[in-house]
Design an enzyme around this catalytic site. Structure first.
Site, PDB file in Angstrom:
ATOM      1  N   HIS A 204       0.776  -1.311   0.048  1.00  0.00           N
ATOM      2  CA  HIS A 204      -0.034  -0.011  -0.005  1.00  0.00           C
ATOM      3  C   HIS A 204       0.790   1.260  -0.019  1.00  0.00           C
ATOM      4  O   HIS A 204       0.571   2.215  -0.795  1.00  0.00           O
ATOM      5  CB  HIS A 204      -1.116   0.088   1.316  1.00  0.00           C
TER       6      HIS A 204
ATOM      7  N   ARG B  14      -0.087 -11.375  -2.718  1.00  0.00           N
ATOM      8  CA  ARG B  14       0.557 -10.075  -2.781  1.00  0.00           C
ATOM      9  C   ARG B  14      -0.004  -8.951  -1.639  1.00  0.00           C
ATOM     10  O   ARG B  14       0.334  -8.062  -1.494  1.00  0.00           O
ATOM     11  CB  ARG B  14       0.152  -9.427  -4.401  1.00  0.00           C
TER      12      ARG B  14
ATOM     13  N   CYS C 292       0.900  -3.351 -17.531  1.00  0.00           N
ATOM     14  CA  CYS C 292      -0.101  -2.517 -16.976  1.00  0.00           C
ATOM     15  C   CYS C 292       0.028  -2.831 -15.212  1.00  0.00           C
ATOM     16  O   CYS C 292      -0.909  -2.181 -14.528  1.00  0.00           O
ATOM     17  CB  CYS C 292      -1.437  -2.457 -17.318  1.00  0.00           C
TER      18      CYS C 292
END
Length: 549
Positions: free
Chosen positions: A185, A446, A483
């Site tokens: 994050h 993840r 991406c």
């Protein structure tokens, strides 16, 4: 002294550190104040929750955008009826308000961590909610980003969304955390805010407030008590980066003129204007989940078409790649799939979920085709979580049936890379989602901090899969885009181009750094860096090998 971690971006900062305050101590388990009744003790909890929820909502209104959504979700967590019932029962059994909140929230956190994936990430957010409620009950300030009249570098174990949403970028020069990886994050926030960050720094929490450091994201190094020469070099680089940021924006290209279009990852049409201003040459990933996640039923063709048309209107003549709905067991939708699964990351998600509810997929593709016809953008549409050529053929044929011109798939599952030659017989393009590709290649969730060290797209196993896709795309004469978060890492962006990526898509704030880095190498140099990285045995070794050339 130097400390090392994983750098985010190319930035560098010089300044004194301030540490994030330590968490509140665990509340005592003793009996509550005998002068308060059970009802009065629980009323204290209700009052504290109302105050915390109101604070989250007020901060969300001030922050706006994605931060507002994150903070509103935290406010809802604070008011969760199930948690409130648990707190009430614990107060009824004699606990203090503080202890009842601590135990109820901790039990729920443990359950979320056990579920893994998206749910495990929410455990960190829930812990922040509990801390703020307990702080209110105790009459002490809630833990959070320290305040300062002068700029500083923030040092913390990690950052909660509530801490990061309103970071004062005129005061916080850089972030240094002891936890987290390149897709954490904090790393994602740093890229979106264009602030230097170094994550996973062992020894960071041993630094004391006021210590001068140089935080160099490009090298992943923290220099403690730097010499005058080191400070001067850092300040020279800061001035150089500012000059680059102020220079006229150009299209992405290597030093030899090889074009590498730089595209933006977007989550709503409202983000498009800023992306264009920062030099995005189009959109490499438009996430459509915002239309679905808060809905009780699937949105209509007409409502979807309006949003897609709004997005496409910002990019006349430019490529816009839209991802079909990527939801499933880790982001359950009652109208798609809300069945409990033991391991949602490996469950009915992405194209698998859409295929099981084909009308939802048909409606979305129809809305996209209508928006395509109503605008001048070059619309490309791709399916998430595709495993093989059969799934590719299904999606491409359905897209063409419904009027789409350019239809492709995302490479997030290793099997797609292994079968890349078969996939390209049907797909018009492939876009590599490096976040999921990394977690599936290395079997490392993840969203789970305990395996953060594995969540690194520099790992040679991941890079070899990218090379397989790049080689297959070149042989078929079809584009291969990136991406995932990896494209926002300037040094890794060079390696990805060397492995065969033809476009790079990232958070708009990262465009300037990546554009500048690409301009320093030729295609041959990028290929040499890629070859060195692929030959390494570890992610750290791959970084070092590429940097050495």
């Amino acid at each position: 002294m130097e400390l090392t971690g994983v750098g985010v971006g190319r930035g560098v900062a010089v300044g004194p550190i301030l540490r994030m305050p330590d968490p509140l101590p665990e509340p005592a388990e003793g009996p509550r104040d005998s002068t308060r009744t059970e009802a009065e003790e629980f009323a204290r909890v209700q009052s504290a929750i109302e105050a915390v929820a109101a604070d989250y909502n007020a901060r969300g209104e001030k922050a706006g955008g994605e931060a507002k959504e994150v903070l509103e979700a935290a406010a809802l967590m604070a008011q969760d009826p199930t948690l409130l019932d648990d707190v009430r029962n614990r107060v009824g059994s004699g606990s203090t308000a503080e202890r009842a909140v601590f135990d109820a929230f901790r039990q729920f956190q443990d359950m979320l961590i056990g579920l893994g994936g998206y749910m495990a990430e929410r455990a960190t957010d829930l812990g922040d909610v509990a801390q703020r409620i307990i702080a209110n009950l105790s009459g002490v300030p809630a833990p959070g980003v320290p305040e300062s009249d002068t700029p500083f570098i923030l040092v913390a174990p990690d950052l909660a969304p509530a801490d990061t949403a309103l970071l004062d970028l005129t005061k916080v020069l850089a972030l240094v955390t002891s936890q987290g990886g390149p897709t954490s994050h904090t790393a994602i926030l740093a890229r979106s805010k264009s602030i230097p960050a170094i994550v996973g720094v062992t020894g960071a929490l041993e630094l004391t407030d006021g210590t001068m450091i140089v935080a160099d994201a490009a090298s992943g190094r923290v220099t403690v008590d730097p010499s005058d020469e080191v400070v001067a070099e850092a300040e020279r680089r800061i001035a150089e980066r500012k000059a680059q940021a102020d220079a006229p924006i150009t299209d992405g290209a290597l030093a030899d003129g090889t074009k590498v279009p730089l595209l933006a990852n977007l989550g709503s049409p409202a983000e498009a204007a800023n992306a264009v201003q920062l030099g995005a040459e189009g959109v490499g990933l438009f996430r459509t989940e915002f239309l679905f996640l808060d809905a009780k039923s699937a949105p209509t063709v007409e409502s979807q078409q309006a949003s897609y048309t709004e997005l496409l209107s910002h990019f006349p003549g430019k490529k816009v790649v839209v991802r079909a709905l990527d939801a499933g067991a880790d982001k359950p939708l009652s109208f798609l799939n809300d069945a409990h699964e033991e391991n949602p990351a490996l469950g009915l998600r992405g194209l698998r979920a859409l295929r099981a509810s084909e009308q939802i997929l048909r409606d979305q593709l129809t809305a996209l085709a209508n928006a395509q016809a109503a605008t001048e953008a070059d619309l490309w549409v791709m399916a998430p979580m595709v495993a093989d050529a059969e799934e590719t053929e299904y999606f491409v044929e359905l897209g063409r049936e419904l009027g789409l011109k350019t239809v492709g798939v995302m490479a997030e599952v290793p099997s797609l890379a292994v079968l890349a030659d078969q996939v390209f017989t049907a797909a018009d393009f492939v876009s590599i989602g490096t976040n999921d590709l990394t977690q599936y290649t290395l079997a490392a969730d993840r969203m789970l901090g305990s395996v953060a060290a594995y969540q690194d797209p520099w790992h040679p196993a991941v890079l070899r899969l990218v090379r397989m896709l790049g080689d297959a795309g070149a042989l078929a004469g079809k584009p291969v885009g990136i991406c995932g978060e990896a494209a926002a890492d300037p040094q890794l962006a060079v390696v990805l181009v060397g492995l065969g990526a033809t476009t790079l898509s990232m958070t708009p704030a990262a465009l300037a750094d990546v554009r500048a880095e690409l301009a320093t190498v030729t295609l041959d140099q990028a290929k040499a860096k890629a070859a060195a990285a692929v030959a390494a045995t570890t992610a750290a070794g791959a970084r070092e090998a590429a940097a050495a050339l």
